[in-house]
Design a protein around this motif. Structure first.
Motif, PDB file in Angstrom:
ATOM      1  N   ASN A 282      -3.239  -5.588  -5.711  1.00  0.00           N
ATOM      2  CA  ASN A 282      -4.586  -6.093  -5.479  1.00  0.00           C
ATOM      3  C   ASN A 282      -5.338  -6.126  -6.807  1.00  0.00           C
ATOM      4  OD1 ASN A 282      -7.529  -5.758  -4.983  1.00  0.00           O
ATOM      5  ND2 ASN A 282      -6.855  -5.978  -2.860  1.00  0.00           N
ATOM      6  N   PHE A 283      -5.887  -7.275  -7.108  1.00  0.00           N
ATOM      7  CA  PHE A 283      -6.508  -7.446  -8.424  1.00  0.00           C
ATOM      8  C   PHE A 283      -7.684  -6.486  -8.614  1.00  0.00           C
ATOM      9  CE2 PHE A 283      -9.251  -9.802 -11.463  1.00  0.00           C
ATOM     10  CZ  PHE A 283      -8.359  -9.870 -12.499  1.00  0.00           C
ATOM     11  N   LYS A 284      -8.477  -6.338  -7.565  1.00  0.00           N
ATOM     12  CA  LYS A 284      -9.662  -5.494  -7.681  1.00  0.00           C
ATOM     13  C   LYS A 284      -9.268  -4.035  -7.917  1.00  0.00           C
ATOM     14  CE  LYS A 284     -13.934  -5.142  -5.061  1.00  0.00           C
ATOM     15  NZ  LYS A 284     -14.486  -5.434  -3.738  1.00  0.00           N
ATOM     16  N   ARG A 285      -8.240  -3.618  -7.178  1.00  0.00           N
ATOM     17  CA  ARG A 285      -7.795  -2.239  -7.339  1.00  0.00           C
ATOM     18  C   ARG A 285      -7.155  -2.037  -8.704  1.00  0.00           C
ATOM     19  NH1 ARG A 285      -7.649   1.677  -3.501  1.00  0.00           N
ATOM     20  NH2 ARG A 285      -6.218   3.396  -3.893  1.00  0.00           N
ATOM     21  N   MET A 286      -6.455  -3.065  -9.164  1.00  0.00           N
ATOM     22  CA  MET A 286      -5.867  -2.986 -10.496  1.00  0.00           C
ATOM     23  C   MET A 286      -6.961  -2.830 -11.547  1.00  0.00           C
ATOM     24  SD  MET A 286      -3.901  -5.764 -12.684  1.00  0.00           S
ATOM     25  CE  MET A 286      -5.286  -5.957 -13.765  1.00  0.00           C
ATOM     26  N   LEU A 287      -8.048  -3.586 -11.378  1.00  0.00           N
ATOM     27  CA  LEU A 287      -9.156  -3.458 -12.329  1.00  0.00           C
ATOM     28  C   LEU A 287      -9.771  -2.066 -12.256  1.00  0.00           C
ATOM     29  CD1 LEU A 287     -11.081  -6.840 -12.194  1.00  0.00           C
ATOM     30  CD2 LEU A 287      -9.678  -5.953 -14.025  1.00  0.00           C
ATOM     31  N   ALA A 288      -9.764  -1.486 -11.050  1.00  0.00           N
ATOM     32  CA  ALA A 288     -10.291  -0.127 -10.916  1.00  0.00           C
ATOM     33  C   ALA A 288      -9.455   0.840 -11.751  1.00  0.00           C
ATOM     34  CB  ALA A 288     -10.295   0.293  -9.456  1.00  0.00           C
ATOM     35  N   TYR A 289      -8.137   0.738 -11.620  1.00  0.00           N
ATOM     36  CA  TYR A 289      -7.287   1.638 -12.416  1.00  0.00           C
ATOM     37  C   TYR A 289      -7.395   1.321 -13.895  1.00  0.00           C
ATOM     38  CZ  TYR A 289      -5.258   3.956  -8.444  1.00  0.00           C
ATOM     39  OH  TYR A 289      -5.086   4.731  -7.337  1.00  0.00           O
ATOM     40  N   SER A 290      -7.524   0.044 -14.205  1.00  0.00           N
ATOM     41  CA  SER A 290      -7.667  -0.300 -15.613  1.00  0.00           C
ATOM     42  C   SER A 290      -8.961   0.305 -16.159  1.00  0.00           C
ATOM     43  CB  SER A 290      -7.619  -1.821 -15.776  1.00  0.00           C
ATOM     44  OG  SER A 290      -8.755  -2.314 -16.404  1.00  0.00           O
ATOM     45  N   SER A 291      -9.994   0.322 -15.313  1.00  0.00           N
ATOM     46  CA  SER A 291     -11.250   0.908 -15.759  1.00  0.00           C
ATOM     47  C   SER A 291     -11.100   2.411 -15.975  1.00  0.00           C
ATOM     48  CB  SER A 291     -12.308   0.575 -14.729  1.00  0.00           C
ATOM     49  OG  SER A 291     -13.231   1.579 -14.612  1.00  0.00           O
ATOM     50  N   ILE A 292     -10.278   3.050 -15.155  1.00  0.00           N
ATOM     51  CA  ILE A 292      -9.995   4.475 -15.379  1.00  0.00           C
ATOM     52  C   ILE A 292      -9.325   4.667 -16.734  1.00  0.00           C
ATOM     53  CG2 ILE A 292      -8.599   6.417 -14.600  1.00  0.00           C
ATOM     54  CD1 ILE A 292      -9.047   5.401 -11.749  1.00  0.00           C
ATOM     55  N   SER A 293      -8.326   3.814 -16.997  1.00  0.00           N
ATOM     56  CA  SER A 293      -7.591   4.005 -18.254  1.00  0.00           C
ATOM     57  C   SER A 293      -8.508   3.769 -19.454  1.00  0.00           C
ATOM     58  CB  SER A 293      -6.387   3.077 -18.304  1.00  0.00           C
ATOM     59  OG  SER A 293      -6.795   1.758 -18.486  1.00  0.00           O
ATOM     60  N   HIS A 294      -9.432   2.811 -19.329  1.00  0.00           N
ATOM     61  CA  HIS A 294     -10.340   2.578 -20.455  1.00  0.00           C
ATOM     62  C   HIS A 294     -11.249   3.779 -20.684  1.00  0.00           C
ATOM     63  CE1 HIS A 294      -9.304  -1.451 -21.666  1.00  0.00           C
ATOM     64  NE2 HIS A 294      -9.119  -1.742 -20.393  1.00  0.00           N
ATOM     65  N   ALA A 295     -11.572   4.493 -19.605  1.00  0.00           N
ATOM     66  CA  ALA A 295     -12.358   5.721 -19.778  1.00  0.00           C
ATOM     67  C   ALA A 295     -11.604   6.691 -20.681  1.00  0.00           C
ATOM     68  CB  ALA A 295     -12.639   6.349 -18.426  1.00  0.00           C
ATOM     69  N   GLY A 296     -10.282   6.738 -20.494  1.00  0.00           N
ATOM     70  CA  GLY A 296      -9.477   7.631 -21.325  1.00  0.00           C
ATOM     71  C   GLY A 296      -9.582   7.286 -22.801  1.00  0.00           C
ATOM     72  N   TYR A 297      -9.580   5.978 -23.098  1.00  0.00           N
ATOM     73  CA  TYR A 297      -9.681   5.597 -24.516  1.00  0.00           C
ATOM     74  C   TYR A 297     -11.054   5.962 -25.071  1.00  0.00           C
ATOM     75  CZ  TYR A 297      -5.618   2.720 -23.386  1.00  0.00           C
ATOM     76  OH  TYR A 297      -4.412   2.297 -22.971  1.00  0.00           O
ATOM     77  N   MET A 298     -12.081   5.782 -24.228  1.00  0.00           N
ATOM     78  CA  MET A 298     -13.424   6.027 -24.751  1.00  0.00           C
ATOM     79  C   MET A 298     -13.668   7.510 -24.987  1.00  0.00           C
ATOM     80  SD  MET A 298     -15.970   3.182 -23.183  1.00  0.00           S
ATOM     81  CE  MET A 298     -15.410   2.595 -21.621  1.00  0.00           C
TER      82      MET A 298
END
Lengths: 457, 495
Positions: A282-298
């Motif tokens: 699911n694209f929306k859910r994928m973006l949710a996980y991607s947003s989690i991973s970006h938190a890790g970088y920040m």
């Protein structure tokens, strides 16, 4: 400060529009109000001030982040007119969004723990309602409830942490706390350690860093797409700006207490976010996980604790927000017209609508961190800041994480060009066309000329 | 100025392609890449005339502009003989690649757009003197490959595209770590010229050299990271295969030489045994693996692994002749393998099969294509008169100069792979070109069109120009290789 007043007035205007009957004019009024606050905010550049007995501090750091968040909200308001057309909730939605924005403003200008708490609460309460604003949809209600329960828990942690630190230092003022910690060798005080860690947990929850991220996928997927877009851009940026300000301005004298824990949080977030995203359909859910991973970088920027850290965080937040809002706008279009937000519905988009697929390509490349897009420089900037502070191992994990990221972002790209398509033509109106073009060009421009923004603060 | 145009022209071409109607796409792509070819020849001429008047600066036509001052990133361009040779190679392959893709019907515009953007990445890579810029262009060159294979490919294209993109991205991630390591240990410089005079501490070199060498090595199919090559090549459309083998694998070789070896000579010395070992394995393993293949594209893909092993072998041996040989091999293999893939593409387009056992007697109806195929084969097995012989011979002679039993054994083993090469090349060409026509449907097939002929002639002229008159290329690259060798021997003298 004027910015905050302008926005508060705007919020009240939104509420009164129902009674006074100018609801139809509300959309333009909000846009004008946002522009006005953007301008007043810019006037504070290099014109900092400490206000209200050291409650609020305005400096270039806060001006930059406020500008970013107002700008993203402006784009967001343009891309989500559909959300506001339901007559029953129009005014509430506008008012709530504006109040949420006020919350984020307070979160980046606080100089006092109380203000931090107030900011987070103003933001969160508005968001709890917004997440559930699809009243008839079960998933939206679930998202709101989940977010509310988990969010109040996190707030509890935050308050507990503030109370413990107040107990140890006798002050809510950040500068006073900071000097107490560094001068009086209070580092080893149990109350300080517990207080800092509790505040870290609360903020890690707000930025959806692992292992406090479990709410994020469900809430992001369940909430209306426009609200998800707002949450994963403006809210995340605000949470990070607050996180950074608190830990760098106040607790930087005692990194030994929190840095090791935060390091683990960062590595875990990057790996969990990216690896789980690979398995999403699911694209929306994928973006949710991607947003989690970006938190890790920040989080890396907070760990870096050096000169380039704040501007690298700012750059990352900008690059991420721009690409993310583009991705959500595309998702809005696609899901609105195909009726599904699965990755499948992107199949064959390139043939039906080359423009839409080109902007999708730019957004995905930028999220994956591939040149010549903003995401690449953002990642690079933040990695190099972290390496400077000796986090080579963590950066290696981060690089590994971005490799995994390439895999799932590229899956979208390949889907665009798949030949089997559902013959449904996706139309893009002029507003969206201009909007997507602007955000994509911004992502490319920041990738080609990063000097525009880097080193600003 | 010439150098900036070299990157700007492909981007401009891409822009024009994007904005103009589909009908004109091919024409614009051909004109753009043709102009680029002329520009590269002009660059060669300018370069040679500068050298003739005695300009002995290590890099010519340098230009330096600040790009991202906060992180000391500069837009620093400049070329030496090695880069000029690589640029020429790229220009030849791109031009031929555009020509053989004349018949692409599916999303023509996007296809040529990606092809041209890919070439811009390669040009930028070869002229960068700033490590960050180099890395930037390296990454730019990966994405179009992924799309070219994933969209226009055949067979299990998505698997191959993913595998290739992830492995190459992984390689470039390793490169990034290596570059950052150098950046921080040198006090914050990405500048290749500065770094070459800066003495990076030996322990730092030993940590980061493997990152850089293996990272670039992935691009040039270093064992055991060669597995993307067969899948990637076999799934890719013809022009993309030509790019992959002809240019992309050379990005790696160039990086190993210019960045890893040049900037970290001590570590290069320290690890040279391992490099030679891996190269020797790639050469022999690649050659034997090729013998087992029945699909023409797989044959060429595995033989590329073997041939690129010679590049790494030359670099690992670290004698002046061997390094020159490595560069010659990069150019030679680039042209030869591009020609090979072009010929395979032409055959496949007509016969719709790439299996050697189904082909046969093609020489009768397609004399031109068959001859091209045969020439590519002969060059591959190292027949004198073609570039392959010159390059491989130089590598062998140079390798033998390195003393030590281990290195001699490696050289001998590498030499013996030539025999295996001859076996698979002659078998493949013999079975598919000679003998009776196996499939009656083949009888009505037509020979090459004008575009295919032109592409083949361009590549063959490059191969023969090197094969018959090797000295011009040798003279062109040897100051560059000498600089790298001096860097290495300076270290040896210090000890």
């Amino acid at each position: 400060m004027t910015t905050l007043i302008v926005l508060s007035a705007l919020g009240l205007v939104c509420l009164f529009s129902e009674i006074l009957g100018f609801r139809k004019l509300l959309h333009p009024i909000v846009l004008i109000g946002l522009l006005a606050s953007f301008v007043t905010n810019l006037m504070d550049w290099n014109n900092g001030a400490h206000l209200f007995n050291e409650m609020v501090v305005i400096d270039n750091y806060s001006v930059a982040f406020m500008g970013l968040m107002i700008g993203i909200t402006f784009i967001w308001c343009l891309m989500s007119p559909d959300f506001f057309t339901e007559p029953s909730s129009e005014t509430d939605h506008f008012a709530l969004i504006v109040f949420a924005l006020i919350g984020t403003m307070v979160m980046v200008t606080f100089a006092n723990m109380i203000m931090l708490f107030l900011g987070i609460e103003i933001l969160s309460i508005a968001l709890y309602i917004l997440a559930g604003s699809h009243k008839t949809k079960l998933s939206s209600n679930e998202a709101a409830l989940k977010y509310f329960l988990m969010g109040s828990f996190a707030t509890g942690f935050l308050l507990f942490g503030i109370a413990l630190i107040y107990g140890a230092t006798g002050s809510f003022n950040l500068a006073a706390i900071s000097s107490m910690i560094s001068e009086h060798h209070e580092q080893n005080s149990v109350m300080i350690v517990a207080g800092i860690l509790m505040m870290m947990i609360a903020l890690a929850f707000k930025v959806s860093a692992a292992p406090f991220h479990f709410w994020a996928p469900d809430v992001y997927q369940g909430a209306p797409t426009v609200i998800t877009a707002f949450m994963s851009t403006v809210v995340k940026t605000a949470a990070f700006a607050a996180f950074y300000r608190l830990f760098i301005h106040t607790f930087s004298a005692s990194p030994a207490i929190w840095a090791p824990t935060l390091m683990i949080i960062s590595g875990l977030t990057i790996l969990v976010g990216n690896i789980t995203a690979v398995y999403q359909t699911n694209f929306k859910r994928m973006l949710a996980y991607s947003s989690i991973s970006h938190a890790g970088y920040m989080v890396l920027a907070i760990l870096a604790m050096n000169q380039s850290a704040s501007s690298s965080l700012m750059f990352y937040a900008t690059a991420y927000s721009i690409s993310s809002i583009t991705a959500f706008a595309i998702l809005l279009l696609v899901s609105h017209q195909t009726g599904s937000d699965e990755i499948r519905s992107f199949n064959g988009l390139a043939k039906q609508n080359p423009f839409l697929s080109a902007v999708t390509l730019v957004a995905m490349l930028s999220l994956a961190g591939i040149p010549p897009t903003a995401g690449f420089f953002a990642k690079y900037y933040i990695f190099s800041a972290a390496i400077q502070n000796g986090y080579l191992g963590l950066v290696l994990i981060a690089i590994l994480g971005s490799l995994i990221g390439v895999f799932y972002y590229f899956r979208i790209i390949i889907a665009l060009f798949k030949s089997e398509s559902e013959e449904k033509e996706i139309k893009v109106n002029t507003l969206f066309r201009v909007l997507l073009l602007v955000t994509s060009l911004a992502a490319l421009a920041l990738g080609i000329a990063p000097g525009m923004l880097a080193g600003l603060i | 100025m010439v150098l900036t145009i070299l990157v700007a022209l492909p981007l401009l071409t891409a822009l024009i392609i994007a904005l103009s109607p589909v009908k004109l796409t091919r024409m614009i792509a051909m004109l753009g890449s043709g102009l680029q070819l002329i520009l590269s020849l002009v660059l060669l001429q300018n370069f040679l005339s500068e050298r003739n008047v005695g300009n002995n600066a290590p890099f010519l036509f340098e230009s330096n502009a600040s790009w991202f001052p906060a992180l000391h990133i500069n837009f620093h361009l400049g070329v030496d003989g090695i880069s000029v040779a690589m640029i020429l190679l790229t220009a030849f392959v791109v031009f031929a690649g555009v020509l053989v893709s004349w018949k692409v019907e599916k999303m023509t515009k996007e296809f040529f757009l990606l092809l041209i953007i890919l070439s811009a990445g390669a040009y930028g890579f070869f002229i960068s003197l700033d490590l960050f810029l180099l890395f930037f262009f390296l990454e730019v060159a990966v994405i179009p490959k992924y799309l070219l294979i994933g969209i226009w490919g055949s067979g299990k294209k998505e698997y191959s595209a993913n595998k290739l993109a992830l492995m190459l991205m992984g390689g470039s991630a390793l490169v990034l770590v290596g570059i950052l390591g150098m950046y921080f240990s040198s006090g914050g410089s990405f500048d290749l010229v500065n770094l070459s005079t800066f003495h990076i501490p030996e322990y730092v070199q030993k940590i980061f050299f493997p990152f850089l060498f293996i990272g670039f090595g992935v691009f040039t199919a270093i064992f055991p990271f060669h597995t993307w090559v067969p899948d990637g090549h076999s799934s890719a459309p013809t022009a993309a295969s030509m790019f992959l083998a002809g240019i992309s694998m050379k990005l790696g070789g160039y990086g190993c030489l210019r960045v890893a070896t040049y900037l970290m000579p001590e570590a290069a010395h320290y690890y040279s045994g391992y490099i030679v070992l891996l190269a020797a394995i790639a050469i022999i393993y690649g050659a034997f693996a090729t013998m087992m293949q029945t699909d023409l594209k797989y044959i060429n893909a595995y033989s590329s692994v073997s041939h690129c092993g010679f590049v790494l072998l030359g670099i690992g041996m670290m004698t002046k002749t061997a390094i020159t040989g490595a560069v010659l091999q990069m150019v030679s293999h680039g042209l030869m393998t591009a020609l090979f893939f072009a010929a395979i593409g032409m055959l496949y387009e007509r016969t719709h099969t790439r299996a050697v056992k189904d082909l046969g007697g093609l020489m009768k109806m397609m004399p031109f294509i068959s001859t091209v195929f045969f020439i590519a084969g002969l060059c591959s097995l190292g027949l004198p008169g073609f570039s392959g012989f010159v390059a491989e011979m130089t590598v062998f002679v140079g390798s033998w100069e390195r003393s030590g039993l281990f290195y001699h054994v490696a050289t001998i083993l590498a030499c013996m792979s030539i025999v295996v090469t001859a076996v698979y090349i002659l078998r493949a060409t013999g079975q598919s070109l000679m003998g009776p026509v196996k499939n009656e449907n083949f009888n009505g097939l037509s020979d090459a069109q004008w575009n295919e002929k032109l592409a083949a002639v361009v590549l063959i002229s490059g191969i023969v120009a090197i094969g018959v008159m090797p000295f011009w290329l040798n003279d062109l690259v040897s100051p560059g290789t000498e600089a790298i060798y001096n860097q290495l021997s300076r270290i040896a003298l210090l000890k």
